[in-house]
Design a protein around this motif. Structure first.
Motif, mmCIF file in Angstrom:
data_model
loop_
_atom_site.group_PDB
_atom_site.id
_atom_site.type_symbol
_atom_site.label_atom_id
_atom_site.label_comp_id
_atom_site.label_asym_id
_atom_site.label_seq_id
_atom_site.Cartn_x
_atom_site.Cartn_y
_atom_site.Cartn_z
ATOM 1 N N GLU A 51 -8.380 -4.776 13.141
ATOM 2 C CA GLU A 51 -7.733 -3.475 13.292
ATOM 3 C C GLU A 51 -7.717 -3.031 14.740
ATOM 4 O O GLU A 51 -8.648 -3.243 15.482
ATOM 5 C CB GLU A 51 -8.428 -2.425 12.442
ATOM 6 C CG GLU A 51 -7.425 -1.652 11.642
ATOM 7 C CD GLU A 51 -8.025 -0.521 10.807
ATOM 8 O OE1 GLU A 51 -7.251 0.217 10.225
ATOM 9 O OE2 GLU A 51 -9.247 -0.394 10.730
ATOM 10 N N ARG A 59 -10.665 -5.266 8.881
ATOM 11 C CA ARG A 59 -11.379 -4.351 9.770
ATOM 12 C C ARG A 59 -11.645 -4.975 11.136
ATOM 13 O O ARG A 59 -11.561 -4.301 12.162
ATOM 14 C CB ARG A 59 -12.699 -3.897 9.149
ATOM 15 C CG ARG A 59 -12.491 -2.885 8.029
ATOM 16 C CD ARG A 59 -13.802 -2.383 7.419
ATOM 17 N NE ARG A 59 -13.567 -1.671 6.190
ATOM 18 C CZ ARG A 59 -13.146 -0.406 6.109
ATOM 19 N NH1 ARG A 59 -12.885 0.277 7.203
ATOM 20 N NH2 ARG A 59 -12.962 0.165 4.947
ATOM 21 N N GLY A 118 0.809 -1.215 0.000
ATOM 22 C CA GLY A 118 0.000 0.000 0.000
ATOM 23 C C GLY A 118 0.840 1.261 0.000
ATOM 24 O O GLY A 118 0.777 2.061 -0.927
ATOM 25 N N CYS A 119 1.672 1.432 1.048
ATOM 26 C CA CYS A 119 2.424 2.678 1.197
ATOM 27 C C CYS A 119 3.850 2.568 0.664
ATOM 28 O O CYS A 119 4.530 3.571 0.520
ATOM 29 C CB CYS A 119 2.431 3.108 2.659
ATOM 30 S SG CYS A 119 3.213 1.918 3.764
ATOM 31 N N GLU A 165 -10.997 -7.406 3.225
ATOM 32 C CA GLU A 165 -11.161 -6.105 3.883
ATOM 33 C C GLU A 165 -11.962 -6.260 5.167
ATOM 34 O O GLU A 165 -11.639 -5.655 6.182
ATOM 35 C CB GLU A 165 -11.864 -5.117 2.939
ATOM 36 C CG GLU A 165 -11.869 -3.711 3.491
ATOM 37 C CD GLU A 165 -12.543 -2.715 2.581
ATOM 38 O OE1 GLU A 165 -13.104 -1.746 3.106
ATOM 39 O OE2 GLU A 165 -12.514 -2.912 1.335
ATOM 40 N N GLU A 205 -6.419 1.501 5.214
ATOM 41 C CA GLU A 205 -5.953 2.533 4.283
ATOM 42 C C GLU A 205 -4.940 1.962 3.282
ATOM 43 O O GLU A 205 -5.071 2.149 2.075
ATOM 44 C CB GLU A 205 -5.294 3.642 5.100
ATOM 45 C CG GLU A 205 -5.248 4.983 4.430
ATOM 46 C CD GLU A 205 -4.602 6.016 5.335
ATOM 47 O OE1 GLU A 205 -3.645 6.648 4.869
ATOM 48 O OE2 GLU A 205 -5.025 6.157 6.503
ATOM 49 N N CYS A 206 -3.953 1.234 3.794
ATOM 50 C CA CYS A 206 -2.933 0.634 2.925
ATOM 51 C C CYS A 206 -3.540 -0.451 2.055
ATOM 52 O O CYS A 206 -3.155 -0.614 0.906
ATOM 53 C CB CYS A 206 -1.789 0.062 3.747
ATOM 54 S SG CYS A 206 -0.598 1.314 4.239
ATOM 55 N N SER A 238 -3.364 -1.549 8.297
ATOM 56 C CA SER A 238 -4.399 -0.526 8.169
ATOM 57 C C SER A 238 -5.235 -0.757 6.920
ATOM 58 O O SER A 238 -4.721 -1.202 5.891
ATOM 59 C CB SER A 238 -3.771 0.864 8.102
ATOM 60 O OG SER A 238 -3.179 1.042 6.846
ATOM 61 N N GLU A 289 -6.593 -0.493 0.938
ATOM 62 C CA GLU A 289 -7.336 0.217 -0.118
ATOM 63 C C GLU A 289 -6.389 0.712 -1.212
ATOM 64 O O GLU A 289 -6.678 0.580 -2.396
ATOM 65 C CB GLU A 289 -8.085 1.424 0.465
ATOM 66 C CG GLU A 289 -9.255 1.066 1.361
ATOM 67 C CD GLU A 289 -10.418 0.441 0.620
ATOM 68 O OE1 GLU A 289 -10.623 0.761 -0.567
ATOM 69 O OE2 GLU A 289 -11.118 -0.394 1.208
ATOM 70 N N LYS A 290 -5.254 1.287 -0.790
ATOM 71 C CA LYS A 290 -4.272 1.801 -1.757
ATOM 72 C C LYS A 290 -3.773 0.685 -2.657
ATOM 73 O O LYS A 290 -3.705 0.846 -3.877
ATOM 74 C CB LYS A 290 -3.072 2.405 -1.020
ATOM 75 C CG LYS A 290 -3.226 3.847 -0.641
ATOM 76 C CD LYS A 290 -1.892 4.350 -0.110
ATOM 77 C CE LYS A 290 -2.078 5.530 0.814
ATOM 78 N NZ LYS A 290 -0.871 5.780 1.621
#
Length: 90
Positions: free
Chosen positions: A90, A87, A14-15, A83, A55-56, A53, A58-59
């Motif tokens: 998390e 969640r 992701g990041c 996902e 977020e990562c 996360s 999703e990316k």
């Protein structure tokens, strides 16, 4: 002289940051072609890593990093179940 244990580092899809393997979640493609989260890090198969996360995740999903990593198409259902699992943890 003490020999310090080498910490295995992995890159988050992701990041793109290098982080200790322990801090990341492994996504695995088994020999049968099933793709799932590997929260234990013990499943056999091709692995890719993401931060803990959503977020990562999703990316990586948007940029189709998992598809590139496992060189196959991944259905929305698989993404959605991964996902959901992410969640919960998390």
């Amino acid at each position: 002289m003490m020999k310090t244990k080498k910490i295995p580092m992995r890159m988050c899809l992701g990041c793109g940051e290098m982080k200790p393997k322990r801090e990341l979640i492994r996504v695995v493609k088994s020999k049968e072609g099933d793709i799932s989260l590997d929260l234990t890090g013990k499943k056999s198969g091709r692995g890719a890593y993401i931060c803990k996360s959503v977020e990562c995740f999703e990316k990586a999903r948007k940029a189709r990093k998992f598809e590139r990593s496992f060189s196959c198409m991944i259905s929305e259902d698989i993404y959605n179940s991964m996902e959901g699992e992410l969640r919960e943890n998390e």
